[in-house]
Design a protein around this motif. Structure first.
Motif, PDB file in Angstrom:
ATOM      1  N   GLU A 507       0.791  -1.044   0.118  1.00 31.75           N
ATOM      2  CA  GLU A 507      -0.133   0.082  -0.192  1.00 31.75           C
ATOM      3  C   GLU A 507       0.896   1.351   0.422  1.00 31.75           C
ATOM      4  O   GLU A 507       0.552   2.216  -1.044  1.00 31.75           O
ATOM      5  CB  GLU A 507      -1.532   0.115   0.798  1.00 31.75           C
ATOM      6  CG  GLU A 507      -2.713  -0.652   1.034  1.00 31.75           C
ATOM      7  CD  GLU A 507      -3.306  -0.428   2.119  1.00 31.75           C
ATOM      8  OE1 GLU A 507      -4.008  -1.276   1.438  1.00 31.75           O
ATOM      9  OE2 GLU A 507      -2.880  -0.147   3.448  1.00 31.75           O
ATOM     10  N   SER A 508       1.374   1.669   0.886  1.00 28.89           N
ATOM     11  CA  SER A 508       2.582   2.767   1.154  1.00 28.89           C
ATOM     12  C   SER A 508       3.629   2.608  -0.267  1.00 28.89           C
ATOM     13  O   SER A 508       3.614   3.575  -0.846  1.00 28.89           O
ATOM     14  CB  SER A 508       2.870   2.656   1.962  1.00 28.89           C
ATOM     15  OG  SER A 508       3.863   2.172   3.048  1.00 28.89           O
ATOM     16  N   SER A 509       4.335   1.495  -0.578  1.00 31.53           N
ATOM     17  CA  SER A 509       5.064   1.757  -1.763  1.00 31.53           C
ATOM     18  C   SER A 509       4.752   1.565  -2.298  1.00 31.53           C
ATOM     19  O   SER A 509       5.757   2.397  -3.729  1.00 31.53           O
ATOM     20  CB  SER A 509       5.932   0.234  -1.090  1.00 31.53           C
ATOM     21  OG  SER A 509       5.368  -0.868  -1.528  1.00 31.53           O
ATOM     22  N   PHE A 510       4.110   1.404  -3.257  1.00 29.76           N
ATOM     23  CA  PHE A 510       3.431   1.433  -4.481  1.00 29.76           C
ATOM     24  C   PHE A 510       1.807   2.260  -4.350  1.00 29.76           C
ATOM     25  O   PHE A 510       1.613   2.903  -6.399  1.00 29.76           O
ATOM     26  CB  PHE A 510       2.269  -0.029  -4.748  1.00 29.76           C
ATOM     27  CG  PHE A 510       3.941  -1.088  -5.488  1.00 29.76           C
ATOM     28  CD1 PHE A 510       4.374  -0.529  -6.525  1.00 29.76           C
ATOM     29  CD2 PHE A 510       4.093  -1.092  -4.548  1.00 29.76           C
ATOM     30  CE1 PHE A 510       5.829  -1.112  -7.375  1.00 29.76           C
ATOM     31  CE2 PHE A 510       5.260  -2.134  -5.056  1.00 29.76           C
ATOM     32  CZ  PHE A 510       5.991  -2.563  -6.403  1.00 29.76           C
ATOM     33  N   GLY A 511       1.719   2.981  -3.360  1.00 29.58           N
ATOM     34  CA  GLY A 511       0.987   4.348  -3.697  1.00 29.58           C
ATOM     35  C   GLY A 511      -0.749   3.271  -3.817  1.00 29.58           C
ATOM     36  O   GLY A 511      -1.173   4.500  -4.614  1.00 29.58           O
ATOM     37  N   LEU A 512      -1.589   2.328  -3.600  1.00 30.94           N
ATOM     38  CA  LEU A 512      -2.183   2.232  -4.007  1.00 30.94           C
ATOM     39  C   LEU A 512      -3.077   1.325  -3.347  1.00 30.94           C
ATOM     40  O   LEU A 512      -2.903   1.393  -1.637  1.00 30.94           O
ATOM     41  CB  LEU A 512      -2.055   0.155  -4.658  1.00 30.94           C
ATOM     42  CG  LEU A 512      -1.415  -0.559  -4.581  1.00 30.94           C
ATOM     43  CD1 LEU A 512      -2.159  -1.451  -3.331  1.00 30.94           C
ATOM     44  CD2 LEU A 512      -1.307  -1.302  -5.687  1.00 30.94           C
ATOM     45  N   ARG A 513      -3.974   0.814  -3.058  1.00 28.79           N
ATOM     46  CA  ARG A 513      -5.303   0.036  -2.006  1.00 28.79           C
ATOM     47  C   ARG A 513      -5.592  -1.088  -2.200  1.00 28.79           C
ATOM     48  O   ARG A 513      -5.638  -1.645  -3.452  1.00 28.79           O
ATOM     49  CB  ARG A 513      -6.571   0.734  -1.902  1.00 28.79           C
ATOM     50  CG  ARG A 513      -6.889   2.252  -1.655  1.00 28.79           C
ATOM     51  CD  ARG A 513      -8.656   3.101  -1.275  1.00 28.79           C
ATOM     52  NE  ARG A 513      -9.426   2.020  -0.266  1.00 28.79           N
ATOM     53  CZ  ARG A 513     -10.536   1.875  -0.619  1.00 28.79           C
ATOM     54  NH1 ARG A 513     -11.027   3.370  -1.271  1.00 28.79           N
ATOM     55  NH2 ARG A 513     -11.176   1.152   0.222  1.00 28.79           N
ATOM     56  N   VAL A 514      -4.968  -1.740  -1.300  1.00 25.62           N
ATOM     57  CA  VAL A 514      -5.467  -3.433  -1.158  1.00 25.62           C
ATOM     58  C   VAL A 514      -6.929  -3.351  -0.910  1.00 25.62           C
ATOM     59  O   VAL A 514      -7.300  -3.621   0.438  1.00 25.62           O
ATOM     60  CB  VAL A 514      -4.535  -4.303  -0.854  1.00 25.62           C
ATOM     61  CG1 VAL A 514      -5.256  -5.617  -0.405  1.00 25.62           C
ATOM     62  CG2 VAL A 514      -3.296  -4.205  -1.102  1.00 25.62           C
ATOM     63  N   ILE A 515      -7.912  -4.053  -1.965  1.00 25.08           N
ATOM     64  CA  ILE A 515      -9.180  -4.488  -1.359  1.00 25.08           C
ATOM     65  C   ILE A 515      -9.673  -5.650  -1.267  1.00 25.08           C
ATOM     66  O   ILE A 515      -8.844  -6.765  -1.698  1.00 25.08           O
ATOM     67  CB  ILE A 515      -9.769  -3.435  -2.398  1.00 25.08           C
ATOM     68  CG1 ILE A 515     -10.087  -2.403  -2.296  1.00 25.08           C
ATOM     69  CG2 ILE A 515     -11.436  -4.038  -2.508  1.00 25.08           C
ATOM     70  CD1 ILE A 515     -10.861  -1.316  -3.237  1.00 25.08           C
ATOM     71  N   VAL A 516      -9.930  -6.281  -0.418  1.00 26.21           N
ATOM     72  CA  VAL A 516     -11.044  -7.532  -0.648  1.00 26.21           C
ATOM     73  C   VAL A 516     -12.369  -7.963  -0.570  1.00 26.21           C
ATOM     74  O   VAL A 516     -13.049  -6.917   0.535  1.00 26.21           O
ATOM     75  CB  VAL A 516     -10.688  -8.418   1.277  1.00 26.21           C
ATOM     76  CG1 VAL A 516     -10.820 -10.101   0.712  1.00 26.21           C
ATOM     77  CG2 VAL A 516      -8.804  -8.288   0.980  1.00 26.21           C
ATOM     78  N   PRO A 517     -13.415  -8.054  -1.536  1.00 26.42           N
ATOM     79  CA  PRO A 517     -14.607  -8.131  -1.671  1.00 26.42           C
ATOM     80  C   PRO A 517     -14.608  -8.481  -0.571  1.00 26.42           C
ATOM     81  O   PRO A 517     -15.008 -10.035   0.111  1.00 26.42           O
ATOM     82  CB  PRO A 517     -15.123  -8.576  -2.972  1.00 26.42           C
ATOM     83  CG  PRO A 517     -13.690  -9.257  -3.561  1.00 26.42           C
ATOM     84  CD  PRO A 517     -12.547  -8.286  -2.339  1.00 26.42           C
ATOM     85  N   PRO A 518     -16.231  -8.450   0.229  1.00 21.34           N
ATOM     86  CA  PRO A 518     -17.109  -9.452   0.673  1.00 21.34           C
ATOM     87  C   PRO A 518     -17.504 -10.408  -0.087  1.00 21.34           C
ATOM     88  O   PRO A 518     -17.625 -11.277  -1.323  1.00 21.34           O
ATOM     89  CB  PRO A 518     -18.472  -8.688   0.544  1.00 21.34           C
ATOM     90  CG  PRO A 518     -18.555  -7.365   0.696  1.00 21.34           C
ATOM     91  CD  PRO A 518     -17.669  -7.854  -0.333  1.00 21.34           C
TER      92      PRO A 518
END
Length: 542
Positions: A507-518
């Motif tokens: 998340e911090s190193s690549f500036g993205l969000r990790v998302i886990v769907p329901p």
């Protein structure tokens, strides 16, 4: 009775079931003559007619049992439509959330619904939806555990090779077979990995049962698919309260890992034909869906499937036009990852072919087996595994699988050592406690019958697999800048330990969000239904 000049709309209602059909006046009179002179019409159905020019005028002619209504519609009414040259339209009714469409007898053989079968390494299931309501997706496979719609990927064949059961029923029956008969039965589990492990796969590839006997891999998948197909059709008939659905009314979707080679995908298609899902002559009725693509459709459609969920809202942000995302499918056997970009017309362009490796949850199982071998001795574990097949299956598939998914970051893993294992060790003139004491590791202890692993030892089980996954995902992100979301799907994605590990790394190193769907474990199964409705949504990289 005078024949009405205008067309009429016939309405048949039974609780939540409704049939409506626009008919000519002549066809309506034909029907009335058939039923209106036979005395009392008692039952639960309501038969009426709605005049097209007066939407409020419902004329009720009495009540009919549902079986009578069904018989009238199929044996009397539909033939009468053709005889009276009626302008009848397609008919739709629904009951208990399942809907079904009837068409005139001379219409084309277009499928009425999509049924998707997701054969996973560890768990399998199927889901379905009708073309008129593609987002109303039903999952009803597991009837012994109401907390999930999937069953263990297990198949049991009788000593003569005839099918006995699959899923939970196979596992339960296997556990009660008499010891002297056990070696005659063929019990298969986690057989999907055969297609990935075999580099030069052929139609003659075999899979070994628990007793060592072998069966052609294509035949094994064909038997599994055939009986999932039968279960699906029976469930549709039961829930729709009638007996008109056949395999020809269904478009079947079968999921496969994207990293499988073409030969493996071809054999799976042939297994579908052998299992009776369709014939090569009607090959369009069987669709092979790549698991990451199916999962992407599930995530994109969450605002339709689960509109009130905050997780749904967060996940669908990744599917706004001109957004790039990386989707990683964490299955039991493999991890597939791909990079997509959403186009201005909402189609999804593949920027990188799905790639990955054998880094699924079962490889953590292998690390656990190696730990047991170090604690209790390799020969001892092999002897227990060979002589107590079902007890070993219970200890690994049931006990360890549950503990593995529920371990928290920095937490202690408690693994149940079953009574048969205790009895076996005692019979070998040693004890579990003595073996653990000799192992001499402060992070490995026996606590009230459970093997207790503190976090430093837990990391040794998980990190070799996590390390391979992270190295691969890092390469994809470096080759495709601008990725804003990493979406985790598949059964293994429900692991909080995995989620935390990937968030920390990326998340911090690549500036993205990790998302886990329901419900990430259902993402492929449900998404493959949507793929069956519209496979053209993907633009694949050539």
């Amino acid at each position: 009775m005078d024949i009405p000049e205008a067309d009429l709309q016939l309405c048949i209602k039974n609780g939540s079931c409704i049939i409506t059909m626009t008919v000519s006046g002549a066809a309506f009179i034909h029907l009335m003559r058939h039923i209106g002179v036979r005395g009392s019409l008692d039952g639960c159905g309501i038969l009426g007619v709605l005049h097209k020019i007066d939407a409020e005028a419902l004329i009720s002619f009495g009540t009919l049992p549902w079986a009578t209504i069904e018989r009238l519609v199929h044996k009397v009414f539909i033939p009468s439509l053709h005889g009276a040259q009626s302008s009848a339209k397609s008919t739709v009714f629904s009951q208990h959330g399942i809907e079904k469409k009837y068409k005139e007898q001379d219409t084309s053989k277009e499928e009425l619904l999509v049924v998707a079968i997701d054969i996973g390494t560890t768990y399998s299931g199927y889901a379905m939806s009708f073309k008129s309501q593609k987002y109303v997706i039903h999952t009803i496979f597991n009837r012994t555990d109401k907390n999930t719609s999937k069953v263990p990927t297990a198949l049991l064949l009788q000593p003569d090779g005839i099918f006995h059961s699959l899923g939970n029923e196979a596992l339960l029956h296997y556990n009660i077979i008499d010891e002297e008969e056990l070696n005659k039965w063929m019990y298969f589990s986690r057989f999907k990995m055969k297609f990935h492990k075999t580099a030069n796969l052929s139609r003659h590839a075999t899979v070994a049962a628990a007793n060592g006997k072998e069966l052609l891999a294509k035949r094994l998948f064909a038997v599994f698919l055939e009986h999932v197909k039968n279960d699906a059709i029976n469930q549709i008939k039961t829930n729709a309260a009638c007996d008109v659905i056949s395999p020809q009314d269904i478009k079947w979707v079968i999921t496969v890992p994207a990293i499988w080679n073409d030969k493996a995908k071809q054999i799976m298609g042939e297994a579908a034909y052998e299992g009776g899902l369709a014939s090569p002559r009607h090959s369009e009725r069987v669709v092979i869906a790549l698991e990451p693509e199916a999962a992407a459709l599930y995530c994109r459609a969450l605002h339709h499937i689960s509109p009130l969920s905050q997780d749904s809202e967060d996940t669908t942000l990744a599917f706004e036009p001109e957004t790039r995302y990386l989707l990683a499918d964490f299955g039991g056997g493999t991890v597939d990852a791909t990079v997509h970009e959403v186009q201005s017309d909402n189609r999804i362009r593949e920027l990188h072919h799905a790639t990955g490796g054998a880094w699924g949850g079962v490889y953590i199982d292998q690390n656990y087996v190696q730990l047991l071998e170090r604690i209790f001795g390799e020969k001892m574990i092999e002897k227990f595994r060979s002589n107590h097949q079902r007890d070993w299956t219970d200890m690994m598939l049931t006990k360890f699988e549950s503990a593995k998914r529920n371990i928290r970051p920095e937490g202690t893993l408690y693994l149940e050592l079953t009574r048969p294992f205790y009895d076996f060790m005692n019979g070998e003139a040693t004890s579990i406690k003595e073996c653990i004491n000799r192992f001499d590791n402060d992070d490995v202890r026996l606590v009230r019958g459970y093997l207790s692993l503190k976090y430093p030892e837990v990391k040794k089980l998980f990190e070799p697999v996590f390390s391979n996954i992270c190295a691969h995902l890092k390469r994809l992100l470096e080759n495709h800048p601008g990725v804003k979301f990493m979406i985790l799907v598949g059964g293994f994605a429900s692991s909080e330990l995995l989620q935390t590990y990937l968030k920390t790394k990326f998340e911090s190193s690549f500036g993205l969000r990790v998302i886990v769907p329901p419900h990430p474990s259902f993402s492929v199964m449900i998404g493959s239904v949507l793929f069956g409705h519209d496979p053209s949504v993907f633009i694949r990289k050539r």
